[in-house]
Enzyme design. Structure first.
Site, PDB file in Angstrom:
ATOM      1  N   HIS A 111       0.828  -1.200   0.000  1.00 15.17           N
ATOM      2  CA  HIS A 111       0.000   0.000   0.000  1.00 15.17           C
ATOM      3  C   HIS A 111       0.867   1.257   0.000  1.00 15.17           C
ATOM      4  O   HIS A 111       1.948   1.304   0.599  1.00 15.17           O
ATOM      5  CB  HIS A 111      -0.893   0.035   1.238  1.00 15.17           C
ATOM      6  CG  HIS A 111      -2.162  -0.743   1.089  1.00 15.17           C
ATOM      7  ND1 HIS A 111      -3.051  -0.533   0.073  1.00 15.17           N
ATOM      8  CD2 HIS A 111      -2.709  -1.722   1.865  1.00 15.17           C
ATOM      9  CE1 HIS A 111      -4.086  -1.342   0.213  1.00 15.17           C
ATOM     10  NE2 HIS A 111      -3.900  -2.087   1.289  1.00 15.17           N
ATOM     11  N   CYS A 157       0.721   2.995  -4.678  1.00 15.54           N
ATOM     12  CA  CYS A 157       0.016   4.189  -5.128  1.00 15.54           C
ATOM     13  C   CYS A 157       0.765   5.452  -4.737  1.00 15.54           C
ATOM     14  O   CYS A 157       1.483   5.495  -3.747  1.00 15.54           O
ATOM     15  CB  CYS A 157      -1.378   4.235  -4.515  1.00 15.54           C
ATOM     16  SG  CYS A 157      -2.483   3.035  -5.232  1.00 15.54           S
TER      17      CYS A 157
END
Length: 279
Positions: free
Chosen positions: A83, A138
């Site tokens: 993440h 991301c």
């Protein structure tokens, strides 16, 4: 592993399991395994940190240890798959008013690892160490559409596939959580804003621009990050003497795509661009 008088060291991090949050990932451990295989084949001595082993403390310690062992002429590569997020910039050094970050396994309890701290970690290396960070997450940061879908047919329309973006958890230390835009908590896309300037001593190859998501995908029934799969496929096909620019160009022949609208990016100084590719 020694190559002549130089060392090639790597740390490959992959996190699928995030306790305390509702969106675990699927391809990150495979990403770490694939980077490990590719770098080992190129003569790197590789360590891995997977899931619970990849705490914030372990990641910081792992990076610092590799850089402390490296000397002028050595190569250090860190790959991260997991993440990514961003938090409000508190020291005024970001034109877009946010610090990008990666999310260790224990992010819900102890918060993310910010780009400011990564920059500080990398700056501890000897000036002649070739340090490379490859981040499949991301906001880790030309449009070209694929002529054919990426991934398995059953996944070819996964525009809403789980992305490797994690909204900052409620348990962030006071100050980091303050002032988060309302849209962020809802997982909305980040729009606008100038791209943060590169400050790290490392060359950065990122899965997407810092305003974009990076996606989980499935290839031949096996989960992978879309960026990792494309990057390693492109790497295997590059001729001897290829550069980091050549690598990025080959990756961008496949990404962004209709199914995975992420734009891989390269941040490097002119001197770093002259480094031998992963050597």
């Amino acid at each position: 592993m020694f190559t002549g008088d130089t060392m090639k060291l790597a740390l490959c991090i992959g996190i699928n399991d995030y306790p305390g949050v509702s969106n675990d990932l699927y391809g990150c451990r495979n990403d770490a395994a694939d980077w490990t295989a590719a770098l080992s084949a190129r003569g790197f001595d590789v360590r891995t940190l997977l899931d619970s082993a990849a705490s914030g403390t372990a990641i910081r310690t792992g990076i610092a240890d590799l850089l402390s062992r490296a000397a002028t002429g050595d190569a250090v590569v860190i790959t991260y798959s997991g993440h990514g997020t961003w938090v409000p910039d508190l020291d005024g050094d970001e034109p877009d008013n946010r610090d990008e970050a990666i999310c260790p396994h224990d992010v819900a309890a102890n918060g993310p690892l910010l780009d400011d701290e990564l920059s500080t970690l990398f700056s501890a290396a000897d000036p002649g160490v070739r340090t490379v960070l490859i981040s499949d997450s991301c906001h880790s940061g030309t449009l070209a559409r694929l002529s054919r879908p990426l991934g398995d047919d059953r996944c070819s329309s996964r525009f809403l596939a789980p992305s490797t973006f994690l909204p900052p958890p409620a348990g962030l230390p006071a100050g980091l959580a303050a002032g988060l835009p309302a849209g962020l908590a809802a997982g909305s896309a980040v729009r606008g804003g100038a791209r943060s300037r590169p400050r790290s001593a490392a060359l950065l190859l990122s899965a997407c621009r810092d305003t974009e998501y990076s996606y989980d995908a499935t290839f031949s029934g096996r989960p992978n990050g879309a960026f990792t799969y494309v990057a390693l496929t492109a790497l295997a096909e590059l001729p001897p003497g290829a550069t980091y620019r050549d690598w990025l160009r080959a990756i961008r022949a496949q990404l962004p795509s209709q199914n995975y609208p992420q734009t891989p990016a390269l941040q490097a100084s002119p001197a770093q661009l002259a480094w031998p590719l992963l050597a």
